[in-house]
Scaffold this active site. Structure first.
Site, short mmCIF file in Angstrom:
data_model
loop_
_atom_site.label_atom_id
_atom_site.label_comp_id
_atom_site.label_asym_id
_atom_site.label_seq_id
_atom_site.Cartn_x
_atom_site.Cartn_y
_atom_site.Cartn_z
N SER A 205 44.84 16.95 82.05
CA SER A 205 44.90 16.20 80.79
C SER A 205 43.56 16.08 80.10
O SER A 205 43.47 16.17 78.87
CB SER A 205 45.47 14.80 81.05
OG SER A 205 46.70 14.86 81.70
N HIS A 255 41.14 10.64 79.89
CA HIS A 255 41.49 11.12 78.56
C HIS A 255 40.34 10.92 77.58
O HIS A 255 40.05 11.80 76.77
CB HIS A 255 42.74 10.40 78.06
CG HIS A 255 43.96 10.72 78.86
ND1 HIS A 255 45.14 10.04 78.73
CD2 HIS A 255 44.19 11.66 79.82
CE1 HIS A 255 46.04 10.54 79.56
NE2 HIS A 255 45.48 11.51 80.23
#
Length: 380
Positions: A205, A255
């Site tokens: 991610s 993230h």
């Protein structure tokens, strides 16, 4: 969308099934990848390689099961990565030489240049580099790989594959490094221990958020993010907040580290002209590896493309070859079984193996337009 990270105070030590869901989504992923690649004229090899690597690590075929580290051995945790670097005693020259000897026998000796003051084994860099390639379950892998499929195709087809693989490697290192520095900074300056000690994360991610920033950096369009219309260049920030609110347990630090890595990459790339050093190194390495293939191709001089009729236009080959004759008017190579040139309809004289001194005067001085018309009449 890519968001699956996990964090736990009691880190799972089971290296087997990892508590994964059933693999019902893997055929759907394979179908989607096959469909996308089938419609592409140029297949992006780096994107395909990344998809394959992530999937193989997740599936863990039996012949690789013993070679691949388990999930708990590679999950990203700043404490396990930084601890030994902070409490590191530099070895003496004698210890360093001994470590080099041991290094030749075992890769694990890479972490034996010094001895931790606590006596624990820390500084395991495979957590830093391998954790992005591990996933928790089918849904985690599916969403990350579909996101990689879209972003990888868009970026790799818009640049050279060597440049793309260099960018992915740089973004992976940057995103992991920034995440580690943020966790360490929160611990030192604010005493926040959770992100440093207790969070373990895996998944691609962070890299995907970085790729999203690079892909949309110069876009003037708008996009929908959960029914909200926002500028495309800010879509990564909106997803960062919404995913954190809607999906409990994701790694906000991972993230955010990916987004900051993408911004930093764009900043550095804009200030550097030409290929970045890593791209140049990868290109040279690929050139060395592919040299034997180029050498073989040059030796065998792969046959050039031929046009219909079995002939070849041009004058680089010998004028007459076994079984063919060359037209004096248009230099087209014809089969010895043909008495008329297939290109311009000029008759063949002689036996087709030696040059003819006399020729049809009506065809010797054909203009370009007449030759074009004859070709059209011959081939339609």
């Amino acid at each position: 969308m890519s968001w699956y990270y996990f964090r736990s105070r009691n880190h799972n030590r089971d290296g087997g099934a990892w508590g994964r869901m059933t693999r019902g989504m893997l055929p759907l992923l394979a179908l989607q990848v096959a469909s996308e690649f089938h419609r592409l004229g140029h297949k992006p090899p780096v994107t395909a390689g990344l998809l394959l690597a992530n999937t193989i690590v997740y599936v863990r075929p039996s012949f690789l099961d013993r070679l691949l580290p388990t999930l708990h051995e590679v999950s990203f945790n700043p404490h396990f990565i930084v601890k030994r670097i902070v409490s590191f005693d530099w070895p003496s020259l004698e210890q360093f030489v001994v470590s080099l000897i041991v290094l030749a026998k075992s890769f694990n000796a890479l972490y034996c240049y010094g001895k931790s003051t606590t006596g624990s084994v820390y500084g395991d860099l495979k957590r830093f580099f391998l954790s992005p390639f591990y996933h928790l379950d089918d849904a985690h892998l599916f969403y990350n790989m579909t996101s990689l499929l879209w972003k990888g195709i868009q970026l790799e087809t818009s640049m050279d594959s060597m440049e793309f693989v260099s960018m992915v490697a740089i973004l992976l290192g940057m995103s992991q490094g920034i995440t580690l520095l943020m966790a360490r900074g929160l611990l030192i300056f604010f005493g926040y221990e959770r992100a440093y000690y207790n969070e373990f994360s895996v998944g691609f991610s962070g890299v995907l958020f970085a790729l999203k920033v690079v892909l949309n950096a110069y876009s003037d369009e708008y996009t929908y993010v959960h029914s909200m219309v926002i500028p495309t260049r800010y879509a990564a920030w909106a997803e960062l907040i919404l995913i954190q609110v809607l999906v409990p347990g994701v790694s906000f630090m991972g993230h955010l580290g990916g987004i900051l890595a993408g911004l930093l990459y764009l900043k550095l790339r804009s200030s550097y002209r030409g290929l970045d050093p890593l791209s140049a190194l990868i290109r040279k390495a690929f050139g060395v590896v592919s040299w034997p293939l180029r050498f073989v191709k040059n030796i065998f001089n792969l046959q050039r493309r031929r046009i219909s009729g079995g002939g070849r236009v041009g004058s680089t080959q010998p004028r007459f070859q076994s079984g063919v004759w060359r037209c004096d008017t248009c230099t087209y190579d014809n089969s010895m079984h043909d008495d008329v040139c297939e290109m311009c309809s000029t008759p063949r004289w002689g036996d087709g193996f030696r040059q003819v001194r006399q020729s049809n005067p009506s065809n010797n001085n054909l203009s370009v337009e007449e030759l074009r018309l004859r070709r059209l009449e011959r081939f339609g």
